[in-house]
Design a protein around this motif. Structure first.
Motif, PDB file in Angstrom:
ATOM      1  N   ASN A 138      15.647  12.092  23.435  1.00 60.39           N
ATOM      2  CA  ASN A 138      14.832  12.866  24.349  1.00 60.39           C
ATOM      3  C   ASN A 138      15.712  13.956  24.946  1.00 60.39           C
ATOM      4  O   ASN A 138      16.414  13.710  25.934  1.00 60.39           O
ATOM      5  CB  ASN A 138      14.282  11.972  25.476  1.00 60.39           C
ATOM      6  N   PRO A 139      15.719  15.155  24.346  1.00 55.75           N
ATOM      7  CA  PRO A 139      16.527  16.227  24.928  1.00 55.75           C
ATOM      8  C   PRO A 139      15.909  16.687  26.255  1.00 55.75           C
ATOM      9  O   PRO A 139      14.688  16.802  26.370  1.00 55.75           O
ATOM     10  CB  PRO A 139      16.445  17.353  23.888  1.00 55.75           C
ATOM     11  N   VAL A 140      16.769  16.918  27.247  1.00 60.17           N
ATOM     12  CA  VAL A 140      16.312  17.317  28.574  1.00 60.17           C
ATOM     13  C   VAL A 140      17.036  18.597  28.969  1.00 60.17           C
ATOM     14  O   VAL A 140      18.273  18.633  28.966  1.00 60.17           O
ATOM     15  CB  VAL A 140      16.612  16.212  29.622  1.00 60.17           C
ATOM     16  N   ALA A 141      16.285  19.631  29.302  1.00 63.84           N
ATOM     17  CA  ALA A 141      16.882  20.857  29.825  1.00 63.84           C
ATOM     18  C   ALA A 141      17.369  20.552  31.240  1.00 63.84           C
ATOM     19  O   ALA A 141      16.563  20.289  32.130  1.00 63.84           O
ATOM     20  CB  ALA A 141      15.880  22.002  29.823  1.00 63.84           C
ATOM     21  N   ALA A 142      18.667  20.543  31.445  1.00 66.79           N
ATOM     22  CA  ALA A 142      19.240  20.083  32.719  1.00 66.79           C
ATOM     23  C   ALA A 142      19.780  21.239  33.574  1.00 66.79           C
ATOM     24  O   ALA A 142      20.668  21.044  34.388  1.00 66.79           O
ATOM     25  CB  ALA A 142      20.354  19.072  32.435  1.00 66.79           C
ATOM     26  N   HIS A 143      19.225  22.419  33.396  1.00 66.75           N
ATOM     27  CA  HIS A 143      19.698  23.568  34.177  1.00 66.75           C
ATOM     28  C   HIS A 143      19.278  23.480  35.635  1.00 66.75           C
ATOM     29  O   HIS A 143      20.008  23.895  36.519  1.00 66.75           O
ATOM     30  CB  HIS A 143      19.173  24.869  33.573  1.00 66.75           C
ATOM     31  N   ASN A 144      18.092  22.970  35.871  1.00 71.05           N
ATOM     32  CA  ASN A 144      17.569  22.900  37.234  1.00 71.05           C
ATOM     33  C   ASN A 144      17.884  21.537  37.828  1.00 71.05           C
ATOM     34  O   ASN A 144      17.346  20.529  37.384  1.00 71.05           O
ATOM     35  CB  ASN A 144      16.054  23.157  37.216  1.00 71.05           C
ATOM     36  N   ILE A 179      26.086   3.785  14.314  1.00 69.14           N
ATOM     37  CA  ILE A 179      25.209   4.025  15.464  1.00 69.14           C
ATOM     38  C   ILE A 179      23.775   3.631  15.123  1.00 69.14           C
ATOM     39  O   ILE A 179      23.113   2.915  15.891  1.00 69.14           O
ATOM     40  CB  ILE A 179      25.295   5.500  15.907  1.00 69.14           C
ATOM     41  N   LYS A 180      23.291   4.070  13.976  1.00 67.25           N
ATOM     42  CA  LYS A 180      21.911   3.735  13.598  1.00 67.25           C
ATOM     43  C   LYS A 180      21.729   2.235  13.390  1.00 67.25           C
ATOM     44  O   LYS A 180      20.723   1.664  13.820  1.00 67.25           O
ATOM     45  CB  LYS A 180      21.506   4.503  12.342  1.00 67.25           C
ATOM     46  N   PHE A 181      22.702   1.572  12.747  1.00 65.06           N
ATOM     47  CA  PHE A 181      22.607   0.126  12.529  1.00 65.06           C
ATOM     48  C   PHE A 181      22.651  -0.630  13.860  1.00 65.06           C
ATOM     49  O   PHE A 181      21.920  -1.601  14.058  1.00 65.06           O
ATOM     50  CB  PHE A 181      23.710  -0.369  11.596  1.00 65.06           C
ATOM     51  N   PHE A 182      23.524  -0.198  14.769  1.00 63.30           N
ATOM     52  CA  PHE A 182      23.637  -0.828  16.088  1.00 63.30           C
ATOM     53  C   PHE A 182      22.307  -0.733  16.837  1.00 63.30           C
ATOM     54  O   PHE A 182      21.778  -1.735  17.331  1.00 63.30           O
ATOM     55  CB  PHE A 182      24.765  -0.149  16.875  1.00 63.30           C
ATOM     56  N   GLU A 183      21.758   0.470  16.906  1.00 64.92           N
ATOM     57  CA  GLU A 183      20.496   0.657  17.631  1.00 64.92           C
ATOM     58  C   GLU A 183      19.341  -0.048  16.920  1.00 64.92           C
ATOM     59  O   GLU A 183      18.433  -0.592  17.572  1.00 64.92           O
ATOM     60  CB  GLU A 183      20.210   2.152  17.788  1.00 64.92           C
ATOM     61  N   GLY A 184      19.389  -0.083  15.586  1.00 65.65           N
ATOM     62  CA  GLY A 184      18.360  -0.809  14.842  1.00 65.65           C
ATOM     63  C   GLY A 184      18.416  -2.305  15.108  1.00 65.65           C
ATOM     64  O   GLY A 184      17.378  -2.963  15.240  1.00 65.65           O
ATOM     65  N   ALA A 185      19.624  -2.846  15.203  1.00 64.89           N
ATOM     66  CA  ALA A 185      19.781  -4.274  15.513  1.00 64.89           C
ATOM     67  C   ALA A 185      19.236  -4.575  16.905  1.00 64.89           C
ATOM     68  O   ALA A 185      18.589  -5.612  17.114  1.00 64.89           O
ATOM     69  CB  ALA A 185      21.257  -4.673  15.429  1.00 64.89           C
ATOM     70  N   THR A 229      21.133  10.639  14.097  1.00 63.58           N
ATOM     71  CA  THR A 229      20.918   9.346  14.768  1.00 63.58           C
ATOM     72  C   THR A 229      19.519   9.238  15.362  1.00 63.58           C
ATOM     73  O   THR A 229      19.238   8.295  16.098  1.00 63.58           O
ATOM     74  CB  THR A 229      21.979   9.102  15.860  1.00 63.58           C
ATOM     75  N   GLU A 230      18.657  10.174  15.044  1.00 61.29           N
ATOM     76  CA  GLU A 230      17.253  10.123  15.474  1.00 61.29           C
ATOM     77  C   GLU A 230      16.525   9.116  14.593  1.00 61.29           C
ATOM     78  O   GLU A 230      16.529   9.236  13.364  1.00 61.29           O
ATOM     79  CB  GLU A 230      16.624  11.508  15.320  1.00 61.29           C
ATOM     80  N   THR A 231      15.932   8.109  15.215  1.00 58.71           N
ATOM     81  CA  THR A 231      15.168   7.104  14.466  1.00 58.71           C
ATOM     82  C   THR A 231      13.884   6.806  15.217  1.00 58.71           C
ATOM     83  O   THR A 231      13.743   7.158  16.396  1.00 58.71           O
ATOM     84  CB  THR A 231      15.969   5.791  14.318  1.00 58.71           C
ATOM     85  N   GLU A 232      12.956   6.145  14.540  1.00 60.09           N
ATOM     86  CA  GLU A 232      11.704   5.788  15.210  1.00 60.09           C
ATOM     87  C   GLU A 232      11.927   4.747  16.299  1.00 60.09           C
ATOM     88  O   GLU A 232      11.179   4.681  17.263  1.00 60.09           O
ATOM     89  CB  GLU A 232      10.668   5.300  14.201  1.00 60.09           C
ATOM     90  N   ASP A 288      15.923  -6.945  17.871  1.00 58.62           N
ATOM     91  CA  ASP A 288      16.178  -8.112  18.710  1.00 58.62           C
ATOM     92  C   ASP A 288      15.595  -7.967  20.123  1.00 58.62           C
ATOM     93  O   ASP A 288      16.219  -8.340  21.112  1.00 58.62           O
ATOM     94  CB  ASP A 288      17.696  -8.361  18.782  1.00 58.62           C
ATOM     95  N   ARG A 289      14.403  -7.367  20.232  1.00 61.96           N
ATOM     96  CA  ARG A 289      13.655  -7.274  21.501  1.00 61.96           C
ATOM     97  C   ARG A 289      14.311  -6.404  22.560  1.00 61.96           C
ATOM     98  O   ARG A 289      14.234  -6.707  23.756  1.00 61.96           O
ATOM     99  CB  ARG A 289      13.378  -8.658  22.077  1.00 61.96           C
ATOM    100  N   TYR A 290      14.939  -5.323  22.160  1.00 55.53           N
ATOM    101  CA  TYR A 290      15.443  -4.331  23.104  1.00 55.53           C
ATOM    102  C   TYR A 290      14.701  -3.020  22.871  1.00 55.53           C
ATOM    103  O   TYR A 290      14.400  -2.663  21.733  1.00 55.53           O
ATOM    104  CB  TYR A 290      16.944  -4.077  22.914  1.00 55.53           C
ATOM    105  N   VAL A 291      14.428  -2.341  23.938  1.00 54.36           N
ATOM    106  CA  VAL A 291      13.909  -0.983  23.871  1.00 54.36           C
ATOM    107  C   VAL A 291      15.102  -0.062  24.093  1.00 54.36           C
ATOM    108  O   VAL A 291      15.851  -0.245  25.062  1.00 54.36           O
ATOM    109  CB  VAL A 291      12.827  -0.736  24.957  1.00 54.36           C
ATOM    110  N   VAL A 292      15.280   0.906  23.203  1.00 50.64           N
ATOM    111  CA  VAL A 292      16.395   1.840  23.315  1.00 50.64           C
ATOM    112  C   VAL A 292      15.832   3.222  23.626  1.00 50.64           C
ATOM    113  O   VAL A 292      15.026   3.764  22.863  1.00 50.64           O
ATOM    114  CB  VAL A 292      17.221   1.897  22.011  1.00 50.64           C
ATOM    115  N   VAL A 293      16.254   3.772  24.763  1.00 48.62           N
ATOM    116  CA  VAL A 293      15.799   5.087  25.211  1.00 48.62           C
ATOM    117  C   VAL A 293      17.034   5.964  25.355  1.00 48.62           C
ATOM    118  O   VAL A 293      17.980   5.603  26.058  1.00 48.62           O
ATOM    119  CB  VAL A 293      15.052   4.999  26.564  1.00 48.62           C
TER     120      VAL A 293
END
Length: 193
Positions: A184-190, A108-114, A176-179, A118-123
């Motif tokens: 981005n954890p989101v409280a999804a109760h509401n 997972i980390k290598f995939f997101e790092g690649a 899998t948290e990387t720079e 390669d000019r992708y923003v991963v959110v």
């Protein structure tokens, strides 16, 4: 309006964007994605709800089905569930060996790092609800004739084994948290945004 402007800027800069939505079953990923995309240019994004590997994909590397769903530069790809499911689902059902389970975190980390290289923003977003809220939502979905088909046995099992899943989720988020691809954890109760 800000998100539409961001979409336009990514198009002009020729930068790809990968948006990942993970979360508990019944955490309203679909509703969040529908709200998020309502004002976007529909020709510049694609929503991917990738399920388990099909027969012809089994001999291929497990990340194959995600590689082929990546957007062209300048476009968004939104994943309603993602490669992180390998750890979240198979980590508890015993379908991975210990070595495969541990290697999945590195994959997972290598995939997101690649992607980032390669000019992708991963959110990445993780929609969190507690045990009681998940149970309440599952019951509401199951009781409604129009939505009961969406509730599977695995959803109930996740709720029954909530603490085990929570421990695995915390491990996933930490490992899998990387720079280049922070969670981005989101409280999804509401549900009223």
């Amino acid at each position: 309006a800000r998100l539409f402007d961001l979409q336009r800027r990514c198009w002009e800069a020729d930068v790809g964007v990968v948006i990942v939505f993970e979360g508990w079953d019944a955490a309203s990923r679909g509703s969040v994605i529908r709200k998020l995309t309502s004002k976007l240019e529909p020709r510049a994004f694609e929503i991917n709800a990738i399920r388990g590997r099909r027969t012809h994909e089994r001999p291929l590397p497990w990340l194959y089905r995600f590689w082929v769903a990546l957007p062209n530069y300048g476009r968004f790809a939104i994943f309603a569930r993602s490669w992180n499911r390998r750890v979240l689902v198979h980590g508890l059902d015993g379908s991975l060996t210990d070595a495969e389970f541990q290697r999945a975190f590195d994959d997972i980390k290598f995939f997101e790092g690649a992607l980032a290289t390669d000019r992708y923003v991963v959110v990445k977003f993780f929609l969190h609800i507690d045990h009681d809220e998940q149970r309440r939502r599952l019951e509401a979905l199951a009781d409604d004739e129009a939505t009961s088909w969406r509730v599977r046995n695995s959803d109930w099992e996740q709720n029954d084994r909530y603490d085990e899943h929570l421990a695995l989720i915390e491990e996933l988020l930490a490992r899998t948290e990387t720079e280049w691809a922070p969670w981005n954890p989101v409280a999804a109760h509401n549900l009223r945004w």
